[in-house]
Design an enzyme around this catalytic site. Structure first.
Site, PDB file in Angstrom:
ATOM      1  CG  ASP A  87     -95.490 -49.930  42.392  1.00 13.71           C
ATOM      2  OD1 ASP A  87     -95.784 -51.126  42.230  1.00 13.71           O
ATOM      3  OD2 ASP A  87     -95.644 -49.332  43.463  1.00 13.71           O
ATOM      4  CD  GLU A  88     -94.515 -53.753  43.231  1.00 14.30           C
ATOM      5  OE1 GLU A  88     -95.486 -54.140  43.904  1.00 14.30           O
ATOM      6  OE2 GLU A  88     -93.867 -52.718  43.510  1.00 14.30           O
ATOM      7  CE  LYS A 115     -96.917 -46.953  46.380  1.00 13.04           C
ATOM      8  NZ  LYS A 115     -96.908 -48.355  46.004  1.00 13.04           N
ATOM      9  CG  HIS A 120     -90.213 -54.965  44.116  1.00 14.49           C
ATOM     10  ND1 HIS A 120     -91.145 -55.975  44.132  1.00 14.49           N
ATOM     11  CD2 HIS A 120     -90.700 -53.995  44.918  1.00 14.49           C
ATOM     12  CE1 HIS A 120     -92.160 -55.613  44.918  1.00 14.49           C
ATOM     13  NE2 HIS A 120     -91.917 -54.422  45.404  1.00 14.49           N
TER      14      HIS A 120
END
Length: 443
Positions: free
Chosen positions: A196-197, A168, A287
């Site tokens: 992240d996706e 993040k 994911h």
């Protein structure tokens, strides 16, 4: 006057498609639908309508029906039971003959079973709760590229859950700084970090730059810690060709694992990527972005356990499966039900865990469930107890939120995990003493 042999007009589905005396075959694909009929529609008619429209039927008899054997190809609603505690909701069980589906295609399976019926006028709502995939069909799929055991052997990590961390802020970092965050986490003791996706290839960070800097971070951390490290490089892209280009580049960099968003990317793309990963020794992290659009409503859509079964057939080595304790929804028994469906070879029917059918995977490799979303170090005892060793625990903010930085955050997670695993192996009760275990470890 010549007669064609049948009467024109609208015909009740239940005359043809509701067959309570039917004995299901070992090769049938079985489905459990939660049906909410419109007022005035009998449940048998609603169940039969679902069976018809998801197999051979249409709203009337057509003359071409005479050119095929309906008895051989039709879906059949073979049982209906009311849902306890719900007014006018029923579970309709439907059996589909094996020959209705193309081999090795999750795409075709879903197009048939859930493609058309969900907009049906006679139903107020419809939810696919579970599917029984017979060995005759599952054997036409390759399944996960590697599976749990092979992954442990590749990584040389045994007897504990694996640790991950989503980098993040998910959007906005440059590739160089992103790689730096990856390095800090891996050096601190995590096994994996994750794109992240929604990190694909945006203007602030193109995919190729990210791949290169992450690979550098990975090798540096590996050299320092003597452990095998991975970063889930998200290969999801706008076209299948572009996705494969990214996967090939990842393989050329020599990294161990890539990642895909299987619902937004689609099953066709996912299966293609899974085949490539098996052929080229890449692990595949999956994911489930978009799943809640499909599975969150209790009475309409599709339960996640169906999406999980579909993924095991299409192929993936890790899949996100909720946390039971974090920021996202999920009930414990039901979550554990589909977690076992992902990992185990044989799962008994158990309605208390939402499992409607006994499922035999006949040695198809298992998928590691990933717990991710709002979990942190204090959840560690609960997570090790709930998920056991065969899982990946992912702490995004729970690592990067450490006031001293990423590496200390990673150290904290690894120490907590090792402490919990050791306490469990010594026979301590994590449910009761968990916080105590963590406090001791923190010294």
């Amino acid at each position: 006057k010549a007669s064609v042999g049948f009467k024109a007009g609208v015909k009740d589905y239940r005359l043809t498609y509701y067959t309570p005396e039917y004995q299901t075959k070992d090769t049938d694909i079985l489905a459990a639908f939660r049906v909410t009929p419109q007022p005035g529609v009998p449940p048998e008619e609603a169940g039969a309508a679902v069976a018809a429209e998801s197999s051979t039927g249409t709203w009337t008899t057509v003359w071409t029906d005479g050119l095929t054997s309906l008895d051989r190809y039709k879906g059949r609603c073979y049982d209906i039971e009311p849902v306890p505690g719900e007014e006018s909701q029923f579970i309709a069980y439907v059996a589909y003959p094996l020959d209705l589906f193309e081999e090795g295609s999750v795409t075709n399976l879903f197009t048939s079973i859930v493609g058309n019926v969900f907009g049906f006028k006679a139903l107020r709502a419809l939810r696919l709760e579970d599917l029984r995939i017979p060995p005759a069909y599952s054997k036409t799929f390759q399944g996960p590229p590697h599976g749990i055991q092979v992954e442990r052997d590749k990584l040389n990590k045994y007897g504990r859950p694996l640790l991950g961390c989503t980098i993040k802020p998910k959007l906005g970092l440059s590739a160089k700084n992103y790689g730096r965050a990856v390095y800090e986490c891996l050096r601190g003791g995590l096994d994996f970090t994750k794109d992240d996706e929604n990190v694909n290839s945006q203007p602030f960070m193109r995919w190729r730059d990210r791949f290169v800097f992450c690979a550098e971070a990975l090798y540096k951390a590996q050299a320092e810690t003597g452990e095998i490290k991975g970063h889930y490089l998200n290969a999801t892209a706008g076209t299948c060709e572009e996705m494969m280009k990214r996967a090939v580049f990842a393989r050329e960099l020599g990294v161990p694992i890539v990642m895909h968003d299987y619902l937004t990317g689609g099953f066709t793309a996912n299966t293609t990527l899974a085949h490539y990963c098996r052929d080229n020794g890449l692990l595949l992290h999956i994911h489930r972005a978009m799943h809640a659009v499909i599975d969150r409503q209790r009475n309409h859509g599709m339960h996640f356990r169906v999406l999980a079964k579909a993924l095991r057939m299409s192929g993936g080595d890790h899949i996100h499966a909720g946390t039971v304790v974090g920021k996202l929804e999920g009930e414990r028994d039901v979550t554990l039900g589909f977690v076992d469906l992902l990992r185990d070879d044989f799962i008994e029917k158990d309605r208390s865990r939402g499992i409607f059918f006994t499922q035999d995977w006949v040695s198809m490799p298992g998928v590691l469930p990933v717990a991710s979303g709002g979990i942190h170090v204090w959840h560690m005892p609960a997570l090790t107890e709930i998920f056991g060793d065969d899982s990946v625990l992912q702490f995004g903010g729970g690592t990067l939120g450490h006031p001293w930085g990423n590496a200390p955050g990673a150290v904290a997670n690894r120490v907590a995990l090792e402490a919990c695993v050791q306490a469990r192996n010594e026979g301590r009760d994590l449910a009761r003493e968990g916080n105590e275990v963590i406090r001791e470890a923190a010294k």
